[in-house]
Design a protein around this motif. Sequence first.
Motif, short mmCIF file in Angstrom:
data_model
loop_
_atom_site.label_atom_id
_atom_site.label_comp_id
_atom_site.label_asym_id
_atom_site.label_seq_id
_atom_site.Cartn_x
_atom_site.Cartn_y
_atom_site.Cartn_z
N ASP A 105 29.90 92.15 69.75
CA ASP A 105 29.42 92.02 71.13
C ASP A 105 30.06 93.09 72.01
OD1 ASP A 105 28.23 91.10 73.41
OD2 ASP A 105 29.49 89.32 73.62
N ARG A 157 34.37 91.10 69.13
CA ARG A 157 33.54 89.89 69.20
C ARG A 157 33.84 89.06 70.45
NH1 ARG A 157 33.85 91.61 64.24
NH2 ARG A 157 32.19 91.17 62.73
N ALA A 158 34.68 89.60 71.32
CA ALA A 158 35.06 88.86 72.52
C ALA A 158 34.06 89.10 73.64
CB ALA A 158 36.46 89.27 72.97
N GLU A 159 33.81 88.06 74.41
CA GLU A 159 32.97 88.21 75.57
C GLU A 159 33.75 88.90 76.68
OE1 GLU A 159 31.48 84.43 76.71
OE2 GLU A 159 30.33 84.12 74.87
N VAL A 160 33.01 89.47 77.61
CA VAL A 160 33.66 90.15 78.73
C VAL A 160 34.52 89.15 79.50
CG1 VAL A 160 33.29 91.47 80.83
CG2 VAL A 160 31.72 91.73 78.89
N ARG A 187 39.52 89.24 76.69
CA ARG A 187 39.23 90.53 76.04
C ARG A 187 40.16 91.60 76.60
NH1 ARG A 187 36.24 95.18 77.21
NH2 ARG A 187 35.44 96.24 75.36
N ASP A 235 30.11 95.12 75.12
CA ASP A 235 29.48 95.09 76.43
C ASP A 235 29.20 96.48 76.99
OD1 ASP A 235 32.51 94.98 76.67
OD2 ASP A 235 31.96 95.42 78.76
N ASN A 281 22.59 86.84 69.77
CA ASN A 281 23.75 86.71 68.89
C ASN A 281 23.34 86.05 67.59
OD1 ASN A 281 26.04 87.63 70.63
ND2 ASN A 281 25.27 86.01 71.96
#
Length: 562
Positions: free
Chosen positions: A173, A501-504, A508, A175, A90
């Motif tokens: 980001d 830009r959110a993580e799993v 999200r 996934d 990142n």
Amino acid sequence: MKLWRRWASVMLALAVCASLLAGCEKDEEGISLAVCLGSEPASLDPIYATAEGDQTIVTHLYENLMRVTVDVSGSATVSNGMAKSYSAENNHDGTVTWTFRLRSAKWSDGRAVKAEDFAYAWRRLADPASGSPYASILSIVAGYDAVRATGDTSLLQVSARNDSTLEVVLTGDYDWFLSDVCTSPATSPLREDVVVRLRDAAVERNKAAEAETGTAGTEKWWSQPEKLVTNGPYQIGTYTGGASLALTDYSKYYGSHSGPTELVFCFTGSAEEAQALYDGGAVDLIWPLTEERMAELAENENWVPATTLGTYTLLLNCGRDVFSDPLVRQALVTAIDRETVAQAAGVTARAAEGMVPAGVPGGGEGDFRTDNALLDNDPETYADRCARARELLEDAGYDRGAHLGELEYLYEDTPENAAVAQVLAQQWKQVLGVTVTPVAVTKKELRTALKEGTYTLAGLDVRAFGNDAECFLMPWTSGSENNYARYENSAYDTLLSIIARAEVGSARMGCLHDAEVLLLEDSAVAPLYTTVTAWTVRETLTGVCRDARGWFSLSGVTVHSA
């Protein structure tokens, strides 16, 4: 005469395939598997192959960074392909740098597979001059928008640091990058020297054909499959034109697989012809199935069909004055009876419950669509919805649609689309008094009208390039080149920016659901129906894997042990 010709073509294909193998034969060297997945290839160029059968062939000829396989439970899983390893970092500006280290592997002419082969293929895909329908799969790669605006492919942030290291910079980001972008046929590696050499040869053949016949030739660089240079588990064997194509086990493939040593693709012009080949024992796997067979399966209450990654959608051009008012758009959308529309589309159609179809992962083991139907398709409430549609139109200042004028609805000219168009026109006339004229056009004409915005209403089969809800929602952001509805909503754009830009996780997923709700409330797009599918394979075989995006993986097919 037409019936005689059709069955004559079936018998010809049967004879050709039977000469290659009698169904699935097994000897001490392995099995030879014959399948029928549609007509002869329209393209074997990875960035243009759109038919499921064409994509299936491409995925067996070319090895991507990652690949989809079947695990011991029979479920599809993503594993390393040409990428021996990978890592992600990142960056401070919100971008993410992926680094892939390639394994030692060779092309079918003996030359080493290099990172530049991937970089070239991705630049070629992103190039607006290529006109690939899959270009937007790289929209998450940094520099993509600049490439599309300028035509300078060097701006795409995909580079070969050395022969065995590929670097890709993403704008966020995502996934699903590994599982969907890095496994897609469109992002398969290509050798630039091979493409250029075969393209130049095709140009010369086309010139010779024009000089001899007066008609320009239409050959492409891949038109002589036996000359292709590939790096997948199979390579081109015997090609008999429009009848069949045999792929043989590639002896220099870096890995090993337990599946067939030969794959034979038999080509037909209809599902009925494919069924005849199956019944005659010439092939062991067929797709698609006939309407009659799908109807039979649907009668079984225990049947669980495979979902398809697409939603047939009504587009309302927000760039036109008549649809600048969301109340007008909402009125037309509310007047639609999706159950009737789905019935008109055929036995495989199901009334849409949202923009995202069933079968798309929703986090963990769940389904994004499960218990989350956004659209009311209950026949018992349709009368109330019609009343609401009339109220919306009146609130917009129109009396039963009289002042909307005569609208046109464009659709790609197929029997199913024509039936849907007629149903929609009838519903709008009966409920709102709005006159809509269905206009059938070619696929190319429809795409041109959508890109140029020269339409009012249109039907489009929205296909996502990845098996993630985000892939169905990204096209409708205001800056997207695929935003054919000309939809603009800053709140929606913000949600999609947060999602990128959110993580799993649940946050999200919650944003994805919120974005879908907002999109449908604004009625710039209106999901009409989704489809299901099925295929037939011999009970003696196991290991057939169908990717959610449509193509089959056959390299793991084996015969049941006694």
